[in-house]
Scaffold this motif. Structure first.
Motif, short mmCIF file in Angstrom:
data_model
loop_
_atom_site.label_atom_id
_atom_site.label_comp_id
_atom_site.label_asym_id
_atom_site.label_seq_id
_atom_site.Cartn_x
_atom_site.Cartn_y
_atom_site.Cartn_z
N LYS A 121 -17.79 14.81 -0.58
CA LYS A 121 -18.68 13.66 -0.81
C LYS A 121 -17.91 12.42 -1.30
CE LYS A 121 -22.52 16.61 -2.15
NZ LYS A 121 -23.37 17.04 -3.25
N LEU A 122 -16.67 12.61 -1.73
CA LEU A 122 -15.89 11.52 -2.31
C LEU A 122 -15.31 10.61 -1.24
CD1 LEU A 122 -13.91 13.58 -4.98
CD2 LEU A 122 -15.99 12.23 -5.34
N LYS A 123 -15.19 9.34 -1.59
CA LYS A 123 -14.52 8.34 -0.76
C LYS A 123 -13.45 7.68 -1.62
CE LYS A 123 -17.43 8.88 2.63
NZ LYS A 123 -17.20 10.08 3.34
N ARG A 124 -12.34 7.35 -0.99
CA ARG A 124 -11.19 6.79 -1.72
C ARG A 124 -10.76 5.49 -1.07
NH1 ARG A 124 -6.48 9.11 -4.47
NH2 ARG A 124 -4.67 7.81 -4.07
N SER A 125 -10.44 4.51 -1.91
CA SER A 125 -9.81 3.28 -1.44
C SER A 125 -8.62 2.99 -2.35
CB SER A 125 -10.80 2.12 -1.42
OG SER A 125 -11.32 1.89 -2.71
N GLU A 126 -7.59 2.39 -1.78
CA GLU A 126 -6.36 2.15 -2.54
C GLU A 126 -6.04 0.67 -2.62
OE1 GLU A 126 -3.88 6.24 -1.63
OE2 GLU A 126 -3.38 4.46 -0.46
N SER A 127 -5.31 0.32 -3.69
CA SER A 127 -4.80 -1.04 -3.84
C SER A 127 -3.43 -0.96 -4.51
CB SER A 127 -5.76 -1.89 -4.69
OG SER A 127 -5.91 -1.33 -5.98
N ASP A 128 -2.72 -2.06 -4.48
CA ASP A 128 -1.39 -2.15 -5.11
C ASP A 128 -0.43 -1.04 -4.64
OD1 ASP A 128 -2.36 -4.32 -6.61
OD2 ASP A 128 -3.07 -2.99 -8.20
N LEU A 129 -0.58 -0.63 -3.40
CA LEU A 129 0.24 0.44 -2.85
C LEU A 129 1.68 -0.03 -2.65
CD1 LEU A 129 -0.06 3.39 -1.80
CD2 LEU A 129 -0.24 2.39 0.48
N ASP A 183 -22.38 7.59 -6.77
CA ASP A 183 -23.03 6.94 -7.91
C ASP A 183 -22.05 6.15 -8.75
OD1 ASP A 183 -25.57 8.06 -7.30
OD2 ASP A 183 -24.97 9.93 -8.28
N ASN A 184 -20.87 6.70 -8.95
CA ASN A 184 -19.88 6.11 -9.84
C ASN A 184 -18.57 5.86 -9.12
OD1 ASN A 184 -21.52 6.39 -12.30
ND2 ASN A 184 -21.21 8.58 -11.97
N ILE A 185 -17.77 4.98 -9.71
CA ILE A 185 -16.42 4.72 -9.22
C ILE A 185 -15.45 4.99 -10.35
CG2 ILE A 185 -14.81 2.98 -8.34
CD1 ILE A 185 -17.24 1.49 -7.18
N THR A 186 -14.47 5.84 -10.08
CA THR A 186 -13.42 6.13 -11.05
C THR A 186 -12.14 5.47 -10.58
OG1 THR A 186 -14.43 8.28 -11.52
CG2 THR A 186 -12.14 7.98 -12.20
N GLN A 187 -11.53 4.68 -11.45
CA GLN A 187 -10.26 4.02 -11.14
C GLN A 187 -9.12 4.90 -11.65
OE1 GLN A 187 -9.94 1.16 -9.46
NE2 GLN A 187 -12.11 0.65 -9.39
N THR A 188 -8.13 5.12 -10.79
CA THR A 188 -6.98 5.93 -11.19
C THR A 188 -5.69 5.23 -10.77
OG1 THR A 188 -6.91 7.21 -9.16
CG2 THR A 188 -8.24 8.11 -10.94
N ASN A 189 -4.66 5.49 -11.52
CA ASN A 189 -3.30 5.10 -11.14
C ASN A 189 -2.62 6.37 -10.67
OD1 ASN A 189 -3.36 2.31 -12.07
ND2 ASN A 189 -3.55 3.21 -14.10
N PHE A 234 -1.76 11.61 -11.37
CA PHE A 234 -2.78 10.58 -11.40
C PHE A 234 -3.44 10.59 -12.76
CE2 PHE A 234 -4.47 14.46 -9.73
CZ PHE A 234 -5.65 14.65 -10.43
N GLU A 235 -3.87 9.42 -13.19
CA GLU A 235 -4.52 9.31 -14.48
C GLU A 235 -5.61 8.25 -14.38
OE1 GLU A 235 -3.16 8.59 -19.08
OE2 GLU A 235 -1.75 9.47 -17.66
N THR A 254 3.40 4.59 -5.18
CA THR A 254 2.60 4.29 -6.36
C THR A 254 1.45 3.38 -5.97
OG1 THR A 254 3.96 2.37 -6.93
CG2 THR A 254 4.56 4.47 -7.95
N GLY A 255 0.43 3.38 -6.80
CA GLY A 255 -0.69 2.49 -6.55
C GLY A 255 -1.88 2.81 -7.43
N ARG A 256 -3.00 2.20 -7.06
CA ARG A 256 -4.27 2.41 -7.74
C ARG A 256 -5.26 2.92 -6.70
NH1 ARG A 256 -6.62 -2.35 -10.47
NH2 ARG A 256 -7.63 -0.75 -11.70
N ALA A 257 -6.16 3.77 -7.14
CA ALA A 257 -7.20 4.26 -6.24
C ALA A 257 -8.55 4.16 -6.92
CB ALA A 257 -6.92 5.71 -5.85
N ALA A 258 -9.54 3.84 -6.12
CA ALA A 258 -10.92 3.87 -6.57
C ALA A 258 -11.57 5.05 -5.87
CB ALA A 258 -11.62 2.57 -6.23
N ILE A 259 -12.10 5.98 -6.65
CA ILE A 259 -12.75 7.17 -6.10
C ILE A 259 -14.26 6.99 -6.26
CG2 ILE A 259 -12.87 9.69 -6.14
CD1 ILE A 259 -10.00 8.59 -5.70
N HIS A 260 -14.96 6.96 -5.14
CA HIS A 260 -16.41 6.76 -5.12
C HIS A 260 -17.09 8.11 -4.91
CE1 HIS A 260 -15.58 2.44 -4.27
NE2 HIS A 260 -14.55 2.97 -3.63
#
Length: 119
Positions: free
Chosen positions: A62-70, A91-97, A116-117, A82-88
């Protein structure tokens, strides 16, 4: 982007597709035998990670992922991503490095470590 980066990007996409489809066979193929994953609190070996993916398949797909700062840095047959990911989760979005280490074995990229954290 050079040829090595382009090939690594393709293999990374395959790995993430396999992860979010809970395709543990493909994940096992794309990971080194000594693969480790950590969230900053505990390490998971390849075997434990694959087992947990199968146990949580319904939630993972069910999760979707988008990346930035790759950023991809290559050193011959080793690469660091390295980068940042937003996990959708719908309902919620979790930001991870994250940081990934990849190694080329017999001409094929394999992931050997991911950390990842959440922010």
């Amino acid at each position: 982007m050079n040829t090595v980066s382009a090939n690594l990007v393709i293999v990374r996409n395959e790995w993430y597709n396999a992860f979010y489809y809970a395709d543990t066979e493909q994940l096992a193929y794309l990971q080194t035998e000594w693969f480790l994953s950590t969230n900053g609190q505990k390490f998971l070996t390849k075997e434990i990670q694959l087992k947990r993916i199968l146990e949580n398949k319904e939630n993972i797909v069910k999760l979707k992922r988008s990346e930035s700062d790759l950023q991809i840095r290559e050193f011959k047959n080793i690469a660091c991503v390295t980068g940042r990911a937003a996990i959708h989760d719908g309902d919620n979005i979790t930001q991870t490095n994250f940081i990934e280490n990849w190694i080329k074995i017999n001409g094929k990229w394999k992931i050997q470590f991911i950390s990842f954290e959440s922010e």
